[in-house]
Design a protein around this motif. Structure first.
Motif, PDB file in Angstrom:
ATOM      1  N   ARG A 164       5.911   6.366  -3.181  1.00 56.34           N
ATOM      2  CA  ARG A 164       5.656   5.502  -2.030  1.00 56.34           C
ATOM      3  C   ARG A 164       5.792   4.043  -2.444  1.00 56.34           C
ATOM      4  NH1 ARG A 164       0.144   6.864   0.753  1.00 56.34           N
ATOM      5  NH2 ARG A 164       1.292   8.830   1.009  1.00 56.34           N
ATOM      6  N   ARG A 165       6.498   3.278  -1.644  1.00 55.49           N
ATOM      7  CA  ARG A 165       6.638   1.846  -1.909  1.00 55.49           C
ATOM      8  C   ARG A 165       5.527   1.092  -1.186  1.00 55.49           C
ATOM      9  NH1 ARG A 165      11.053   0.311  -4.632  1.00 55.49           N
ATOM     10  NH2 ARG A 165      12.719   1.848  -4.894  1.00 55.49           N
ATOM     11  N   VAL A 166       4.771   0.334  -1.949  1.00 53.04           N
ATOM     12  CA  VAL A 166       3.644  -0.424  -1.403  1.00 53.04           C
ATOM     13  C   VAL A 166       4.024  -1.899  -1.394  1.00 53.04           C
ATOM     14  CG1 VAL A 166       1.241  -1.103  -1.776  1.00 53.04           C
ATOM     15  CG2 VAL A 166       1.971   1.257  -2.214  1.00 53.04           C
ATOM     16  N   PRO A 167       4.057  -2.526  -0.212  1.00 51.12           N
ATOM     17  CA  PRO A 167       4.444  -3.940  -0.159  1.00 51.12           C
ATOM     18  C   PRO A 167       3.415  -4.839  -0.819  1.00 51.12           C
ATOM     19  CG  PRO A 167       3.665  -3.200   1.984  1.00 51.12           C
ATOM     20  CD  PRO A 167       3.748  -1.981   1.122  1.00 51.12           C
ATOM     21  N   GLN A 168       3.924  -5.853  -1.521  1.00 45.28           N
ATOM     22  CA  GLN A 168       3.080  -6.872  -2.116  1.00 45.28           C
ATOM     23  C   GLN A 168       3.374  -8.194  -1.403  1.00 45.28           C
ATOM     24  OE1 GLN A 168       0.941  -5.847  -4.940  1.00 45.28           O
ATOM     25  NE2 GLN A 168       1.619  -3.953  -3.960  1.00 45.28           N
ATOM     26  N   GLU A 169       2.820  -9.270  -1.891  1.00 46.87           N
ATOM     27  CA  GLU A 169       3.097 -10.566  -1.271  1.00 46.87           C
ATOM     28  C   GLU A 169       4.572 -10.908  -1.410  1.00 46.87           C
ATOM     29  OE1 GLU A 169       0.807 -13.999  -1.716  1.00 46.87           O
ATOM     30  OE2 GLU A 169      -1.112 -12.956  -1.908  1.00 46.87           O
ATOM     31  N   GLY A 170       5.102 -11.622  -0.421  1.00 49.01           N
ATOM     32  CA  GLY A 170       6.514 -11.955  -0.431  1.00 49.01           C
ATOM     33  C   GLY A 170       7.344 -10.713  -0.159  1.00 49.01           C
ATOM     34  N   ARG A 171       8.430 -10.555  -0.882  1.00 46.76           N
ATOM     35  CA  ARG A 171       9.307  -9.399  -0.683  1.00 46.76           C
ATOM     36  C   ARG A 171       9.107  -8.327  -1.747  1.00 46.76           C
ATOM     37  NH1 ARG A 171      15.177 -12.105   0.961  1.00 46.76           N
ATOM     38  NH2 ARG A 171      14.446 -13.232   2.816  1.00 46.76           N
ATOM     39  N   ARG A 172       8.120  -8.494  -2.566  1.00 48.76           N
ATOM     40  CA  ARG A 172       7.902  -7.543  -3.643  1.00 48.76           C
ATOM     41  C   ARG A 172       7.303  -6.244  -3.126  1.00 48.76           C
ATOM     42  NH1 ARG A 172       5.435 -10.683  -8.904  1.00 48.76           N
ATOM     43  NH2 ARG A 172       7.060 -12.258  -9.135  1.00 48.76           N
ATOM     44  N   THR A 173       7.609  -5.181  -3.858  1.00 47.14           N
ATOM     45  CA  THR A 173       6.957  -3.897  -3.617  1.00 47.14           C
ATOM     46  C   THR A 173       6.608  -3.304  -4.976  1.00 47.14           C
ATOM     47  OG1 THR A 173       9.025  -2.640  -3.666  1.00 47.14           O
ATOM     48  CG2 THR A 173       8.267  -3.444  -1.507  1.00 47.14           C
ATOM     49  N   CYS A 174       5.633  -2.420  -4.984  1.00 43.64           N
ATOM     50  CA  CYS A 174       5.399  -1.622  -6.181  1.00 43.64           C
ATOM     51  C   CYS A 174       5.457  -0.155  -5.794  1.00 43.64           C
ATOM     52  CB  CYS A 174       4.061  -1.976  -6.845  1.00 43.64           C
ATOM     53  SG  CYS A 174       2.588  -1.538  -5.922  1.00 43.64           S
ATOM     54  N   ARG A 175       5.824   0.674  -6.741  1.00 41.57           N
ATOM     55  CA  ARG A 175       5.991   2.108  -6.477  1.00 41.57           C
ATOM     56  C   ARG A 175       4.752   2.854  -6.939  1.00 41.57           C
ATOM     57  NH1 ARG A 175      11.124   4.791  -8.524  1.00 41.57           N
ATOM     58  NH2 ARG A 175      10.191   4.286 -10.533  1.00 41.57           N
ATOM     59  N   VAL A 176       4.262   3.721  -6.063  1.00 35.29           N
ATOM     60  CA  VAL A 176       3.081   4.524  -6.347  1.00 35.29           C
ATOM     61  C   VAL A 176       3.458   5.997  -6.226  1.00 35.29           C
ATOM     62  CG1 VAL A 176       0.715   5.077  -5.626  1.00 35.29           C
ATOM     63  CG2 VAL A 176       1.551   2.711  -5.469  1.00 35.29           C
ATOM     64  N   LEU A 177       3.114   6.785  -7.231  1.00 34.13           N
ATOM     65  CA  LEU A 177       3.317   8.224  -7.173  1.00 34.13           C
ATOM     66  C   LEU A 177       2.122   8.843  -6.465  1.00 34.13           C
ATOM     67  CD1 LEU A 177       5.055  10.673  -8.083  1.00 34.13           C
ATOM     68  CD2 LEU A 177       3.627  10.751 -10.157  1.00 34.13           C
ATOM     69  N   VAL A 178       2.385   9.552  -5.366  1.00 37.15           N
ATOM     70  CA  VAL A 178       1.325  10.170  -4.566  1.00 37.15           C
ATOM     71  C   VAL A 178       1.439  11.680  -4.698  1.00 37.15           C
ATOM     72  CG1 VAL A 178       0.314  10.386  -2.266  1.00 37.15           C
ATOM     73  CG2 VAL A 178       1.385   8.226  -2.952  1.00 37.15           C
ATOM     74  N   LEU A 179       0.343  12.302  -5.097  1.00 39.03           N
ATOM     75  CA  LEU A 179       0.321  13.749  -5.334  1.00 39.03           C
ATOM     76  C   LEU A 179      -0.735  14.402  -4.457  1.00 39.03           C
ATOM     77  CD1 LEU A 179       0.266  13.705  -9.247  1.00 39.03           C
ATOM     78  CD2 LEU A 179       2.278  13.778  -7.770  1.00 39.03           C
ATOM     79  N   ARG A 180      -0.454  15.642  -4.066  1.00 35.97           N
ATOM     80  CA  ARG A 180      -1.455  16.447  -3.358  1.00 35.97           C
ATOM     81  C   ARG A 180      -1.104  17.918  -3.542  1.00 35.97           C
ATOM     82  NH1 ARG A 180       1.795  14.224   0.724  1.00 35.97           N
ATOM     83  NH2 ARG A 180       0.475  12.396   0.729  1.00 35.97           N
ATOM     84  N   ALA A 181      -2.087  18.761  -3.344  1.00 31.02           N
ATOM     85  CA  ALA A 181      -1.846  20.196  -3.433  1.00 31.02           C
ATOM     86  C   ALA A 181      -0.862  20.614  -2.348  1.00 31.02           C
ATOM     87  CB  ALA A 181      -3.157  20.959  -3.284  1.00 31.02           C
ATOM     88  N   ALA A 182       0.182  21.352  -2.714  1.00 29.31           N
ATOM     89  CA  ALA A 182       1.210  21.752  -1.752  1.00 29.31           C
ATOM     90  C   ALA A 182       0.604  22.671  -0.696  1.00 29.31           C
ATOM     91  CB  ALA A 182       2.353  22.464  -2.474  1.00 29.31           C
ATOM     92  N   GLY A 183       1.102  22.506   0.541  1.00 31.21           N
ATOM     93  CA  GLY A 183       0.685  23.391   1.623  1.00 31.21           C
ATOM     94  C   GLY A 183      -0.558  22.965   2.350  1.00 31.21           C
ATOM     95  N   HIS A 184      -1.100  21.778   1.977  1.00 32.32           N
ATOM     96  CA  HIS A 184      -2.302  21.285   2.654  1.00 32.32           C
ATOM     97  C   HIS A 184      -1.981  19.980   3.373  1.00 32.32           C
ATOM     98  CE1 HIS A 184      -5.263  24.103   0.935  1.00 32.32           C
ATOM     99  NE2 HIS A 184      -4.470  24.103  -0.108  1.00 32.32           N
ATOM    100  N   ARG A 185      -2.528  19.817   4.562  1.00 32.60           N
ATOM    101  CA  ARG A 185      -2.393  18.553   5.270  1.00 32.60           C
ATOM    102  C   ARG A 185      -3.238  17.514   4.548  1.00 32.60           C
ATOM    103  NH1 ARG A 185      -3.555  18.763  11.464  1.00 32.60           N
ATOM    104  NH2 ARG A 185      -2.851  16.620  11.167  1.00 32.60           N
ATOM    105  N   ARG A 186      -2.681  16.321   4.408  1.00 31.25           N
ATOM    106  CA  ARG A 186      -3.436  15.300   3.707  1.00 31.25           C
ATOM    107  C   ARG A 186      -4.479  14.667   4.616  1.00 31.25           C
ATOM    108  NH1 ARG A 186      -2.039  10.037   4.754  1.00 31.25           N
ATOM    109  NH2 ARG A 186      -0.076   9.649   5.817  1.00 31.25           N
TER     110      ARG A 186
END
Length: 244
Positions: free
Chosen positions: A217-239
């Motif tokens: 997931r790309r998370v916006p920072q100030e200006g035009r910057r973004t940082c990338r975050v790895l998002v994990l969850r158990a498969a088959g479950h609604r978050r």
């Protein structure tokens, strides 16, 4: 809860003192989202951050886990102060890697670390049960204990300590202690020199084989910057509705 065996602090890993606002910026969270969490949050590794103390003011319960907590508190604080000095050098050499700076001068940014370190020192002395000495890939928590787990500046930041096998085991453990409808968020996905993890696709495939879904997931920072975050969850479950 205590681990069966006293963990050794991660060698050569900085014990950082990030404040709550920096956590929110780096992980794509808001104070309102934290306040609305229906259960505890895990910060692993917690370092000397102010998150647990600051989030509690919002009504959010945070448990921090870090092998450094096996040390006496003055030693943890000393490691945190040394990390601050290292950050001075790193920010001057590679400012592009520190999106949390935004328009903030480095002196002001580091003053926020000083405040977070003081909050950590006071809070861990007053509430030691919230700071658990533990090291990945084995955490002393029951399955599904936390509704949200955050892990910053460890698994991808130090590739010399965590290869693909160790990253896989650590990420699977973070998912294990997180509720089936919760999330694990991990960042950054590069090392201290800005080099991206070259085996991230293979790692995500291996996670999938363990029935762990992942997204970057790309998370916006100030200006035009973004940082990338790895998002994990158990498969088959609604978050859970934590927000993006």
């Amino acid at each position: 809860m205590a681990a069966a065996r006293t963990p050794a602090p991660y060698p050569d890993v900085l014990v950082t003192s990030r404040p709550l606002d920096e956590y929110c910026a780096l992980f794509g969270l808001t104070r309102a989202q934290l306040a609305a969490l229906p259960g505890p949050l895990l910060d692993c590794p917690g370092g000397a951050a102010g998150l647990a103390a600051e989030a509690r003011e919002l009504g959010c319960r945070v448990i921090a886990a870090d092998p450094a907590y096996a040390l006496p508190l003055p030693e943890v604080a000393a490691h945190a102060l040394a990390a601050r000095d290292s950050m001075v050098v790193a920010m001057a050499a590679r400012p592009r890697l520190y999106p949390a700076l935004g328009r903030c001068r480095s002196e002001s940014y580091l003053r926020s670390w000083d405040r977070a370190r003081r909050l950590f020192t006071a809070d861990s002395a007053a509430h030691p049960q919230r700071y658990v000495a533990a090291a990945l890939p084995r955490l002393p928590f029951a399955d599904g204990t936390f509704v949200l787990t955050l892990s910053g500046y460890l698994l991808f930041a130090y590739p010399e300590l965590f290869d693909l096998e160790h990253q896989l085991a650590a990420l699977a453990e973070l998912v294990r202690v997180t509720a089936a409808d919760g999330e694990v968020r991990v960042q950054p996905l590069h090392d201290g020199f800005g080099r991206r993890c070259g085996h991230l696709d293979r790692l995500r495939y291996a996670l999938g084989e363990r029935r762990i879904s992942s997204e970057v997931r790309r998370v916006p920072q100030e200006g035009r910057r973004t940082c990338r975050v790895l998002v994990l969850r158990a498969a088959g479950h609604r978050r859970r509705g934590i927000g993006k």
